[in-house]
Design an enzyme around this catalytic site. Sequence first.
Site, PDB file in Angstrom:
ATOM      1  N   HIS A 179      12.104  16.003   3.865  1.00 26.73           N
ATOM      2  CA  HIS A 179      12.965  16.598   2.850  1.00 26.73           C
ATOM      3  C   HIS A 179      12.508  17.993   2.457  1.00 26.73           C
ATOM      4  CE1 HIS A 179      13.365  12.212   2.542  1.00 26.73           C
ATOM      5  NE2 HIS A 179      14.641  12.505   2.387  1.00 26.73           N
TER       6      HIS A 179
ATOM      7  N   GLU B 241      24.368  11.683   2.245  1.00 33.32           N
ATOM      8  CA  GLU B 241      23.929  10.394   2.773  1.00 33.32           C
ATOM      9  C   GLU B 241      24.803   9.903   3.920  1.00 33.32           C
ATOM     10  OE1 GLU B 241      21.199   9.295   2.120  1.00 33.32           O
ATOM     11  OE2 GLU B 241      20.654  10.115   0.184  1.00 33.32           O
TER      12      GLU B 241
END
EC number: 3.4.24.-
Length: 556
Positions: free
Chosen positions: A458, A371
């Site tokens: 993703h 992240e």
Amino acid sequence: MTPLSARHRRTTLAIATAVAAGALLATGLTGGVAAAQATASPSGTAAQPLTATPVALSTAARSSLVKDAQAAAPETARQIGLGNQEKLLVKDVVQDADGTVHTRYERTYAGLPVLGGDLIVHEKAGKAESVTRATKATIKVASLTPQIAASKAEKQAVTAAKAAGSAQTSADSAPRKVIWAGDGTPVLAYETVVGGLQDDGTPNELHVITDAATGKKLHEYQGIETGTGTGKTLYSGTVTLGTNLSGSTYQLYDTTRGGHKTYNLARGTSGTGTLFTNTTNVFGTGTASSSSTDQTAAADAAYGAQATWDFYKNTFGRNGIKNNGVGAYSRVHYGSSYVNAFWSDSCFCMTYGDGSGNTHPLTSLDVAGHEMSHGVTAATANLTYSGESGGLNEATSDIFGTGVEFATNNASDPGDYLIGEKININGNGTPLRYMDKPSKDGASADYWSSTVGNKDVHYSSGVANHFFYLLAEGSGAKTINGVSYNSPTYNGSTVTGIGRAKALQIWYKALTTYMTSTTNYKGARTATLSAASALYGSTSTEYNAVAAAWTAVNVN
């Protein structure tokens, strides 16, 4: 915007980033190449310092380079052939050990931001040697007067957000005029940002680009990119944390890593929260708790932040997410049973949900590294979070998140090429993603195809993840740190890895000096070959390995 089906399948943890967001940290002018110091993988050894690797710049040294580059920007614009109405704004500067300077610029036209107009000037001995551009199109529009009202663009953006499941009913602010140069011929456009919440509770920052002449929607992308003293953590065991003593109270405040702080949102979804403090210099119990004041999740988050900072500092000489010595901050206990984690550039912060039943916080080491690496991407190439560039954005976070895990060398969470294996988001002990054969998750792409950009980012990221694994470790069956892998190739070829340390150096240099906001997979091949050539030479084993690994995932 992420498709609902994709978000549902990954139970929201598409381990991601933020509108211009998502990554982790490092530190400054200490002289040089730390890249090659990353733990060598079984298939290769760490490289020696190379003249094309970036040096670690102190905050003052970097500021000076930025100031000088901005002062010279008008002349630079003239030299590289920009028009009279175009101006360059310095975003970042990277200096190599041999003195080469790579200056990344944003561009304006008649005072309007040019989206997709970013470029990098590569300069040696004060002379520009080459320019890497996000678009080769000439920036010129016939009129700066919109033919449609801003309200029409705003309505279109809100409608798009609602269609994707957003609970927001209005734009965050009035649409702004921009020049859209992300693809095709540059045009005058509106950019509208819709806030609120996505369907799964993740904050929403949907950017919608509307042609200011026709009202046609030109592009949209999600700005929030998700994913997933002493600290007694849930995932990494007992660890040492950077804390601060204020009076008689210990704070979860790391003054040695840019001032990183860890806050408690206590089930809230906005604001900074409350700084974690304790009467003793121990945070957490090592076990999960559904309490909104639990400090274990905070210990994991703080540990992940410092591990990511150290990874970027020791591996690349990078001084924080923006390479300016400033630390981000972390927030835990976001919402209730929120199964996700995200980085947001707008707050320059990392946020973690507590997962199912509020007892499975998404605070594992690779999630933190993933992240926060979105932030590094935002501060450098700023790969647009949709299509193939979005897949590369996600893969970059997987690659560096994996690098964080290996570099940290924590016995409770040893390095592997699995993403999110500790958080059990699928409920059956399987990881979220596999880098050696991405399709093992049931949705990710092993190889490039002309439709891969239509996948959720993703899942399209699988192509680059597979490339990186092959480059580092090679094809075929092998066991690394007790985990078995068996990586196939598109063309049946055998790929020999060059080691993780070199592979990381190549990807980082490509990201920070050769990729732009619009880079696609073909462009990524070119960027990594340029990086390998600069680092190791155009006839080197490393250069040939990069070419072979891309071919093995059908990127030619």
